[in-house]
Design a protein around this motif. Structure first.
Motif, mmCIF file in Angstrom:
data_model
loop_
_atom_site.group_PDB
_atom_site.id
_atom_site.type_symbol
_atom_site.label_atom_id
_atom_site.label_comp_id
_atom_site.label_asym_id
_atom_site.label_seq_id
_atom_site.Cartn_x
_atom_site.Cartn_y
_atom_site.Cartn_z
ATOM 1 N N SER A 1 -35.755 -127.851 60.345
ATOM 2 C CA SER A 1 -37.036 -127.722 59.894
ATOM 3 C C SER A 1 -37.717 -128.358 61.477
ATOM 4 N N ILE B 1 -43.515 -132.288 46.132
ATOM 5 C CA ILE B 1 -42.766 -131.613 46.669
ATOM 6 C C ILE B 1 -41.182 -131.270 45.950
ATOM 7 N N ILE C 1 -39.710 -127.148 45.191
ATOM 8 C CA ILE C 1 -38.603 -126.650 45.367
ATOM 9 C C ILE C 1 -37.753 -126.991 44.594
ATOM 10 N N VAL D 1 -40.805 -125.644 53.605
ATOM 11 C CA VAL D 1 -40.808 -127.317 54.175
ATOM 12 C C VAL D 1 -41.558 -126.927 55.011
ATOM 13 N N LYS E 1 -45.555 -127.540 54.547
ATOM 14 C CA LYS E 1 -45.481 -129.199 53.706
ATOM 15 C C LYS E 1 -45.315 -130.370 54.874
ATOM 16 N N CYS F 1 -38.660 -132.834 50.360
ATOM 17 C CA CYS F 1 -37.867 -131.825 50.242
ATOM 18 C C CYS F 1 -36.444 -131.668 50.007
ATOM 19 N N TYR F 2 -35.663 -132.430 50.753
ATOM 20 C CA TYR F 2 -33.394 -132.789 50.789
ATOM 21 C C TYR F 2 -33.463 -132.946 49.080
#
Lengths: 270, 264
Positions: free
Chosen positions: B29, B120, B124, B148, B151, B221-222
């Motif tokens: 990222s 998010i 995703i 990613v 965002k 995101c993770y």
């Protein structure tokens, strides 16, 4: 195999071994695809055919073996080079995988917008042409959620061919479609092959689909290739597993196997 | 015995794998945010602005509503104590300092974690389940750059902005109570507020909110990328992303408050 002949193969997979954790999914798979032919990879559920496809398009790296596309071993490429190579490859996923947040037209135009420096007006025209080719003319502004399953598949085809790929991969194109739509998709594959002169690799378990589109067939079982050859050879094959597949016979278990299975079930509960 | 050690080993490996994945996510990222645009690999400006609207602009009403309430609550609670000493004017100090240093950034971050962090993770996660992430990769796109980075940038810019709004509105809430209930007088209260606030209070709050934004983005995101097993997995990871984000926000808050208190 002499070197002149090697040149004809646009995709070569050599001794591919893939394991998830300690479970071996593909165990020494090799295959060659000639430029311009349609290769169908057949197999029952869980035989590793989708896994094979995911490796050929570079989504996962194998434990060992080579995957050579247009003369370059993609297992050795870095992300940058792989991404460049993939621009000349189209993929139609099992679940269509259209981007749900953008319109059908934008889905088709996305690769053109990101990878080329074409003008917006040109991109619009190209998008129209591709949608027209798959029989979705006039659907540019629809959202993917407004399309039926078969239409989504067609849109996915349009997106896959938007960069005029040399190779098109399809993962279970007719899965979950009714026979009429499935037949329509087979016709679409034939039409695209004729129009765009692509090499096509289709993963499927539908025999009808295979008989319509395949030039050559490979059958996987238990992570190994158990048959390779033309349609005629496939029908004439006396391999018991191939015959079982053609005849649609269920798996037969011996008394002993059932007993072992039952024991495994009971001993596992703790 | 073998089973026991086996399960410990598997868990340890699993844990290390997750840490490595998180590490790759953060490093990639940062690369696609700071390095890639400079070396000509581009940044998705359009979708970054779209995300800013989603994360920031549309969160303004809820942030205003909650900050106003928090400001009023702070004023009433402070006055309740300060009345005993006849020092109600110091309500202004308490509200201003508590709101800018602590409650503005914290409440904003919690709202954003609940609104956008979960969004998010769900977005995703759904994309992963429907093979859209695979499709991105197969078209030669990098999911980090596409999904990613816009965002993260949107959060890093908008959460501090929202925090500034929260600071103002919170102090405004204090003013409402001070004027209508405590008879402190508008000008007097504002003068006192300006006198009480130092630049450091606001900056400390903004630094915190920047860190919170990063945490919400990365955790969202993770959790999204880690979704497995269809719609159920999406639901589970979405919930987890909120729980974990809020937990980490509060830990980070404690850490930074300590730093600001003891060192700066």
């Amino acid at each position: 195999m002499d070197s002149a002949k090697r040149e004809d193969y646009i995709i070569r997979v050599e001794d591919l071994v893939v394991a998830f954790d300690s479970r071996v999914v593909l165990n020494g798979v090799s295959l060659n695809v000639r430029r311009g032919e349609t290769m169908v990879i057949l197999g029952g559920s869980g035989c590793g055919k989708s896994t094979l496809l995911r490796h050929i398009i570079g989504l996962r790296r194998p434990e060992s073996g080579k995957i050579i596309i247009k003369g370059r071993d993609i297992t050795q490429l870095d992300n940058e080079e792989l991404s460049k190579l993939l621009r000349k490859v189209g993929v139609v996923f099992q679940s269509s995988a259209l981007f749900n947040s953008i319109s059908v037209g934008d889905n088709v135009a996305l690769p053109l917008r990101e990878h080329t420096k074409l003008e917006e007006s040109t991109i619009q025209i190209m998008t129209k042409i591709k949608l027209d080719m798959v029989g979705l003319a006039g659907y540019e502004s629809f959202m993917p959620s407004e399309l039926s399953g078969g239409m989504k598949k067609r849109a996915a085809f349009a997106r896959a061919i938007s960069m005029d790929p040399e190779i098109l991969f399809c993962d279970e194109p007719s899965a979950g479609q009714d026979p009429i739509i499935a037949a329509g998709l087979d016709q679409l594959i034939l039409k695209l092959k004729k129009a765009l002169k692509m090499t096509i690799v289709v993963v499927t378990h539908e025999m009808a689909s295979m008989y319509t589109i395949a030039d050559r067939v490979i059958m996987l079982r238990g992570g190994k290739v158990i048959f390779r050859g033309t349609q005629k050879e496939f029908k004439a094959s006396d391999h018991p597993r191939v015959k079982q597949f053609i005849d649609r016979r269920p798996e037969e278990y011996s008394e002993e196997e059932i007993g072992r299975y039952a024991r495994a079930l009971t001993s596992n509960s703790f | 015995m073998e089973l026991f050690f086996g399960s410990i080993g598997r868990r340890a490996l699993d844990f290390l794998e997750r840490i490595y994945f998180l590490y790759r996510l953060i490093v990639d990222s940062l690369y696609w945010t700071f390095v890639a645009p400079v070396v000509g690999k581009g940044l998705r400006v359009g979708s970054t602005f779209d995300e800013m609207v989603k994360v920031g602009v549309s969160a303004v009403p809820i942030v205003v509503l909650i900050s106003l309430s928090i400001g009023m609550i702070l004023a009433m609670q402070s006055a309740y104590q300060l009345e005993q000493f006849g020092a109600t004017i110091f309500t202004a100090d308490l509200v201003a300092v508590a709101q800018t240093r602590e409650l503005g950034p914290l409440m904003t971050a919690i709202i954003v974690a609940g609104r956008s962090g979960s969004g998010i993770a769900a977005e995703i996660g759904t994309m992963k389940v429907s093979e859209e992430i695979d499709a991105l990769q197969s078209m030669g796109f990098h999911p980090i750059k596409f999904l990613v980075v816009p965002k993260l940038i949107a959060l890093a810019v908008m959460v501090p902005c929202l925090t500034i709004i929260a600071d103002f509105v919170g102090i405004g809430g204090g003013v409402v109570i001070a004027v209508f209930s405590l008879d402190l007088g508008f000008t007097r209260y504002i003068t006192r507020t300006i006198f009480a606030l130092v630049f450091k209070d606001i900056v400390a709050g903004l630094i915190k909110s920047f860190v919170f934004a990063f945490l919400v983005g990365i955790i969202g995101c993770y959790m999204g990328f880690k979704v497995e097993g269809g719609a159920e997995g999406v639901g589970r990871n979405t919930t987890q992303s909120v729980v974990v984000s809020i937990f980490l926000i509060i830990l980070a808050d404690a850490f930074f408050t300590a730093i600001f208190y003891y060192i700066w």
